[in-house]
Scaffold this active site. Structure first.
Site, PDB file in Angstrom:
ATOM      1  N   GLY A 131       0.844  -1.208   0.000  1.00 16.20           N
ATOM      2  CA  GLY A 131       0.000   0.000   0.000  1.00 16.20           C
ATOM      3  C   GLY A 131       0.870   1.245   0.000  1.00 16.20           C
ATOM      4  N   ASP A 166       1.341  -3.885  11.135  1.00 18.86           N
ATOM      5  CA  ASP A 166       1.307  -5.157  10.410  1.00 18.86           C
ATOM      6  C   ASP A 166       0.295  -6.068  11.107  1.00 18.86           C
ATOM      7  OD1 ASP A 166       1.728  -7.697   9.442  1.00 18.86           O
ATOM      8  OD2 ASP A 166       3.918  -7.625   9.585  1.00 18.86           O
ATOM      9  N   LYS A 186       1.327 -15.269   5.568  1.00 20.86           N
ATOM     10  CA  LYS A 186       1.108 -14.836   6.958  1.00 20.86           C
ATOM     11  C   LYS A 186      -0.098 -13.918   7.090  1.00 20.86           C
ATOM     12  CE  LYS A 186       4.514 -13.840   9.751  1.00 20.86           C
ATOM     13  NZ  LYS A 186       5.756 -13.171  10.216  1.00 20.86           N
ATOM     14  N   ASN A 197      -6.118 -12.612  13.414  1.00 28.77           N
ATOM     15  CA  ASN A 197      -6.137 -11.419  14.273  1.00 28.77           C
ATOM     16  C   ASN A 197      -7.335 -10.523  13.968  1.00 28.77           C
ATOM     17  OD1 ASN A 197      -3.796 -12.131  15.638  1.00 28.77           O
ATOM     18  ND2 ASN A 197      -2.460 -11.076  14.171  1.00 28.77           N
ATOM     19  N   GLY A 233     -10.282 -12.052  15.436  1.00 32.55           N
ATOM     20  CA  GLY A 233     -10.242 -11.873  16.890  1.00 32.55           C
ATOM     21  C   GLY A 233     -10.703 -10.483  17.292  1.00 32.55           C
ATOM     22  N   LYS A 276     -14.464 -10.348  16.912  1.00 28.44           N
ATOM     23  CA  LYS A 276     -15.118 -11.106  17.995  1.00 28.44           C
ATOM     24  C   LYS A 276     -15.100 -10.303  19.290  1.00 28.44           C
ATOM     25  CE  LYS A 276     -14.413 -15.494  20.416  1.00 28.44           C
ATOM     26  NZ  LYS A 276     -13.253 -15.240  21.311  1.00 28.44           N
ATOM     27  N   TYR A 333      -0.808 -17.419  -2.480  1.00 28.46           N
ATOM     28  CA  TYR A 333      -1.968 -16.513  -2.409  1.00 28.46           C
ATOM     29  C   TYR A 333      -3.267 -17.323  -2.366  1.00 28.46           C
ATOM     30  CZ  TYR A 333      -4.975 -12.527  -3.728  1.00 28.46           C
ATOM     31  OH  TYR A 333      -5.936 -11.538  -3.761  1.00 28.46           O
ATOM     32  N   TYR A 342     -15.094 -19.271  12.554  1.00 25.11           N
ATOM     33  CA  TYR A 342     -15.542 -18.255  13.518  1.00 25.11           C
ATOM     34  C   TYR A 342     -17.057 -18.044  13.432  1.00 25.11           C
ATOM     35  CZ  TYR A 342     -11.273 -16.575  15.739  1.00 25.11           C
ATOM     36  OH  TYR A 342     -10.150 -16.470  16.525  1.00 25.11           O
ATOM     37  N   ARG A 387       0.100  -6.132 -12.747  1.00 27.16           N
ATOM     38  CA  ARG A 387      -1.188  -6.614 -13.249  1.00 27.16           C
ATOM     39  C   ARG A 387      -1.454  -6.045 -14.631  1.00 27.16           C
ATOM     40  NH1 ARG A 387      -4.911  -6.835  -7.884  1.00 27.16           N
ATOM     41  NH2 ARG A 387      -3.727  -5.006  -7.305  1.00 27.16           N
TER      42      ARG A 387
END
Ligand code: UDP
Length: 325
Positions: free
Chosen positions: A48, A68, A103, A111, A114, A117, A157, A171, A198
Site C-alpha cells: 500500500g 502489520d 502470513k 487477528n 479476533g 469477535k 496466495y 468463527y 497486473r
C-alpha cells in the site's frame, strides 16, 4: 485512549479497514466515510501507499494506524465492522512476498477475526477468484471448489485465501460471529500501482510510455474486468446483508487478454506493437464470475461500462505519469 473525541462517540458507526492504503482498501474507506461512518485504517505499507490516503489528512472521522496485522491488532473503543483487505494481491507481489502473503492470509485473518469477535463487530474478508485456481467450471459459481495447485508459485496466495475463508467460516459456526466472504474478480480503476505487474496498469503504462504491450502466452486466456466503484458497491451491500457464504463480485463481461491489449491501444490512440512473453506458471486460462447470487441476494450488478471505466483509469495514469516527471 480514544481515537475519536468521546462526545462524538456513539453517534456514528465505526469500521476498521485493514489494507487501508491499498487500491481497494482506500476506495472502500472513501465509500464508508461518504456513507457517514468513522473509519480506522490499518496498513503496514508493504504494498500500500500513503499517496492513496493523503486526501484524508485532517478528516476528523478518519484515523490511520501503521501496523502489520500479522501481529495482534489493538483498537480502542467501539467497532461495528471489520473489513479485512490487507494482502499483497498482484501476482508479482505475491511471488516476491510469498511468506508475508501466507502470513497475512493466515495470522492476519486470525487477528482481524479476533478483533471482530472482541468488539462484537461484523467481519468481511476480501477473498478472491483465485480460490477457483485454473477453473474447470466456467463461468465460476460459488459452489465450485476450484482447481488449485497448492505448491505452485500462485499457491501462496490461493491457499492463504482459501485458509482465510475456512477460518472465517469456523468463527461464524463456532463463535457465531457475523461474517461475510466476498470473492473478488479482476478489478481496475484509479490508484492501482503502475508497477504492480497486473495487466491493467501494465498495458496502460506501456501504451502511455510508448513501449510495446507485453501479452503473456498467446493472449487467448480470458479475464473479466470490474470497475472499482461497482466492486465497492457490491462489497458494501454484502457487508450489510445476512449472507454468510461466499459471494462472487465482479463484472461478467469477459475478454481475451489480446482483445484487452487491442482495446488499450485503441483507447489511448497509441500505435504500438503487441509482443508475446512467456505465460507465467499456473496462469488461469479462463475467468468469469457467475453473479446470479449477488443479483438475487444483494440486488447488485455492475453498472459502469468497460469504455467508461477504462477511460477514467487511463486518465488517472496519464495524470500520474505527468506529475511524476
Ligand atoms: N498479463 C499479460 N501481460 C502483462 C501482465 C499480465 O498478458 O504484462 C496476463 C496474465 O498472464 C494473465 C492476465 O494478463 O493471464 C491477467 O493478469 P493479472 O496479473 O492482471 O492478474 P490475474 O488475473 O492473473 O490474477
Amino acid at each position: 485512549m480514544d481515537l475519536f473525541t468521546p462526545q462524538r462517540r456513539g453517534d456514528k458507526r465505526v469500521a476498521v479497514v485493514t489494507g487501508a492504503a491499498g487500491f481497494l482498501g482506500s476506495h472502500l474507506t472513501d465509500r464508508l466515510l461518504a456513507d457517514g461512518y468513522r473509519v480506522i485504517g490499518i496498513d503496514n505499507l508493504l504494498t500500500g501507499n500513503t499517496r492513496n490516503i493523503d486526501h484524508l489528512a485532517g478528516n476528523k472521522d478518519y484515523h490511520f494506524i501503521e501496523h502489520d496485522v500479522t501481529n495482534f491488532i489493538y483498537v480502542p473503543g467501539e467497532v461495528h465492522f471489520v473489513y479485512h483487505f490487507a494482502s499483497p494481491a498482484s501476482p508479482i507481489d505475491y511471488l516476491e512476498l510469498p511468506i508475508p502473503t501466507l502470513k497475512v492470509g493466515a495470522h492476519g485473518t486470525h487477528n482481524a477475526l479476533g478483533l471482530a469477535k472482541a468488539k462484537g463487530a461484523t467481519f468481511l474478508i476480501a477473498s478472491t477468484s483465485e480460490v477457483y485456481g485454473d477453473p474447470l467450471i466456467h463461468p465460476q459459481t460459488e459452489d465450485y471448489w476450484g482447481n488449485v495447485n497448492p505448491i505452485g508459485p500462485r499457491g501462496v496466495y490461493d491457499e492463504a485465501k482459501r485458509f482465510a475463508e475456512a477460518i472465517t467460516m469456523a468463527y461464524h459456526r463456532y463463535h457465531r460471529l457475523d461474517t461475510k466472504i466476498v470473492r473478488i474478480f479482476n478489478t481496475y480503476g484509479p490508484r492501482m500501482r503502475l508497477e504492480d505487474g497486473r495487466v491493467v496498469p501494465a498495458f496502460i503504462g506501456q501504451a502511455l510510455q510508448g513501449e510495446p504491450l507485453t501479452v503473456f502466452g498467446d493472449g487467448s486466456q480470458t479475464r473479466s474486468f470490474c470497475y472499482v466503484s461497482d466492486l465497492i458497491d457490491g462489497i458494501v451491500k454484502l457487508s450489510r446483508s445476512e449472507e454468510h457464504h461466499p459471494t462472487n463480485i465482479g463484472n461478467p463481461k469477459e475478454m481475451t487478454i489480446r482483445q484487452f491489449a487491442e482495446a488499450i491501444l485503441e483507447k489511448t490512440g497509441a500505435k504500438l506493437e503487441i509482443i508475446e512473453k512467456p505465460l507465467p506458471e499456473d496462469d488461469p486460462k479462463v475467468r468469469q464470475p457467475n453473479i446470479e447470487k449477488a443479483q438475487r441476494v444483494l440486488g447488485w450488478e455492475p453498472k459502469v461500462a468497460f469504455d467508461e471505466g477504462i477511460t477514467h483509469t487511463i486518465d488517472y495514469f496519464r495524470n500520474f505519469l505527468a506529475n511524476e516527471k
